[in-house]
Scaffold this motif. Sequence first.
Motif, mmCIF file in Angstrom:
data_model
loop_
_atom_site.group_PDB
_atom_site.id
_atom_site.type_symbol
_atom_site.label_atom_id
_atom_site.label_comp_id
_atom_site.label_asym_id
_atom_site.label_seq_id
_atom_site.Cartn_x
_atom_site.Cartn_y
_atom_site.Cartn_z
ATOM 1 N N ASN A 1 0.896 -1.107 -0.109
ATOM 2 C CA ASN A 1 0.064 -0.127 0.048
ATOM 3 C C ASN A 1 0.840 1.397 0.046
ATOM 4 O OD1 ASN A 1 0.700 0.500 2.714
ATOM 5 N ND2 ASN A 1 -0.872 -0.812 3.491
ATOM 6 N N ARG A 2 2.158 1.299 0.137
ATOM 7 C CA ARG A 2 3.139 2.202 0.056
ATOM 8 C C ARG A 2 3.645 2.525 -1.185
ATOM 9 N NH1 ARG A 2 7.322 2.867 2.744
ATOM 10 N NH2 ARG A 2 7.131 4.807 3.594
ATOM 11 N N ASP B 1 2.717 8.675 7.339
ATOM 12 C CA ASP B 1 3.407 8.051 6.312
ATOM 13 C C ASP B 1 4.278 9.289 5.737
ATOM 14 O OD1 ASP B 1 4.761 6.970 4.019
ATOM 15 O OD2 ASP B 1 3.474 5.267 4.379
ATOM 16 N N GLU C 1 -4.844 0.018 -2.623
ATOM 17 C CA GLU C 1 -5.154 0.228 -1.446
ATOM 18 C C GLU C 1 -4.530 1.730 -1.202
ATOM 19 O OE1 GLU C 1 -4.972 -4.302 0.454
ATOM 20 O OE2 GLU C 1 -3.700 -2.695 1.011
ATOM 21 N N SER C 2 -5.237 2.266 -0.243
ATOM 22 C CA SER C 2 -4.636 3.628 0.622
ATOM 23 C C SER C 2 -3.548 3.165 1.379
ATOM 24 C CB SER C 2 -5.567 4.434 1.449
ATOM 25 O OG SER C 2 -5.122 5.456 1.853
ATOM 26 N N ILE C 3 -2.846 4.116 1.786
ATOM 27 C CA ILE C 3 -1.547 3.873 2.848
ATOM 28 C C ILE C 3 -2.419 3.776 4.035
ATOM 29 C CG2 ILE C 3 0.250 5.304 1.555
ATOM 30 C CD1 ILE C 3 -0.465 7.681 3.279
ATOM 31 N N GLU C 4 -1.568 3.211 4.971
ATOM 32 C CA GLU C 4 -2.194 2.539 6.504
ATOM 33 C C GLU C 4 -2.457 3.988 7.213
ATOM 34 O OE1 GLU C 4 0.042 -0.555 7.814
ATOM 35 O OE2 GLU C 4 -0.660 -1.987 6.430
ATOM 36 N N ARG C 5 -1.415 4.861 7.239
ATOM 37 C CA ARG C 5 -1.452 5.641 8.500
ATOM 38 C C ARG C 5 -2.141 7.238 7.716
ATOM 39 N NH1 ARG C 5 4.837 5.723 9.784
ATOM 40 N NH2 ARG C 5 4.958 4.597 7.797
ATOM 41 N N ASN C 6 -3.394 7.094 7.683
ATOM 42 C CA ASN C 6 -3.926 8.174 7.062
ATOM 43 C C ASN C 6 -3.962 9.478 7.792
ATOM 44 O OD1 ASN C 6 -4.569 6.832 4.518
ATOM 45 N ND2 ASN C 6 -6.744 6.360 5.262
#
Length: 527
Positions: free
Chosen positions: A33-34, A287, A428-433
């Motif tokens: 996702n990154r 992120d 997917e979106s990055i995890e730490r929005n």
Amino acid sequence: MDKDQTNIENEDTLTTRQGHPVTNNQNIRTVGNRGPATLENYDFIEKISHFDREKVPERIVHARGAGAHGYFESYGTAGEDPVSKYTRAKVFQEKGKQTPVFVRFSTVVHGMHSPETLRDPRGFAVKFYTEDGNWDLVGNNIKIFFIRDAMKFPDMIHAFRPDPVTNIQDSQRFFDFCSNSPESFHMVTFIYSPWGIPANYRMMQGSGVNTYKWVNKDGESVLVKYHWEPKQGIKNLTQEDANEIQATNFNHATQDLYDAIEQGDYPEWELFVQIMSDDEHPELDFDPLDDTKLWPEDQFPWLPVGKMVLNKNPENYHMEVEQSAFGTGVLVDGLDFSDDKMLQGRTFSYSDTQRYRVGGNYLQLPINAAKKRVATNQEGGAMRYENDKSPNQNPHVNYEPSSLGGLEEAKQTGKEYTPKIEGNLVRESIERNNNTKQAGETFRSFKDWEKDELIKNLVGDVSECEQVIQDNMITLAEAADEEYGRRLREGLANAVKDGSSKNPLGNEHSEKAPEQAIEKGHDAEPY
């Protein structure tokens, strides 16, 4: 099932021009996702390619612009360290080394002849004519952006432009998109504050916005962000200031820049970088590749690496400013890409739109051409007028490899940078929005008058929106900061009571003329 029935059942389903249903219109496809992104992002490439060709002939974005020539002078250091510790890029190595530059300032959303007082981000694009070829540092005055994934860029610009039916700018379209894209709230906070209308181009900051990488001679990399700080000081306008200036001069920023250089008052900026180790940084609550976020200065200090002076006006606007072409992928040895999803999408889009707008041989125009020998095997294309061949090259050989006197590959000057990439291809979106935290921090950092201006401007435009959009904006403001949310809620409630409203975002205002427009504005602290 007949054709008409199929169309009825699927008329609200988003598809490509090929009729393929779009199942994920939020994220480009990346390794994990990154990132990084992959070239087979067919839906995205088709979407962005069409977007790049929507207007002829002005730029899709950044159409209104001004430019100037000058030079960049390197300090040879990054803070207290020699710059070679972080990058082998020649432009930075030698103290006092001067590199010619051309800079184009611009507004983002509005057309070529729109007023320069409109609430809008400002473009800040610098072309360095280095000994290793051109380097383009393409950014804005605000250090963050509305979105973090390039898939959403065409949608964002569509929402910010005039209604396709009425051709009128409509604040409801703007806030409909932003209220449904929570990551945009930090940028909205800046744009609706005085930072959304710089007093002029000379007195505004610049930023690369995206995360890049620096690579040293040993092939070691660090993450880097770029920041331009004006030595003239920083000055922004309130909406009232902008209204007064616009009543008599809609070219005030272009005129201010031109007149200053013509009078020998050459504007200067100092270039700073923030440096971070090249990893995921799990200790942060965001992120570092997310371009909607600021890197905290106390953790990642600004390191001065050089200064820029603009000392020559263009001799012909069309030839130099209008036909100048920039691209985020235009990097030289020692500078590299990160996996920032917006950066990777922009890298395709910018050069693609220049080939469409200016032509396939746009890099042969003097303003875009490198100030060093160019030798390629490229052929043909519209408006080609130079032969990119080496004088020692066999003119019959326009391919490589060859044993008959063709061009040869250059030798690697430092250890090649070879990052290891591993992960599943996902959308997917990055995890730490963490979409609203920094918006709250920015709000709390504002002076009282800046907070007042932010709330007044937001209430004026959000009050024209449907209730569901107003509720969404209040929810985002409350998540960012209690005072922020409360004041927005109270302001909207009062607007309903007194029936007050304001023209939509971007529409012109006319009030009494100022005595001297360029003196308007309010000094601001760097952010």
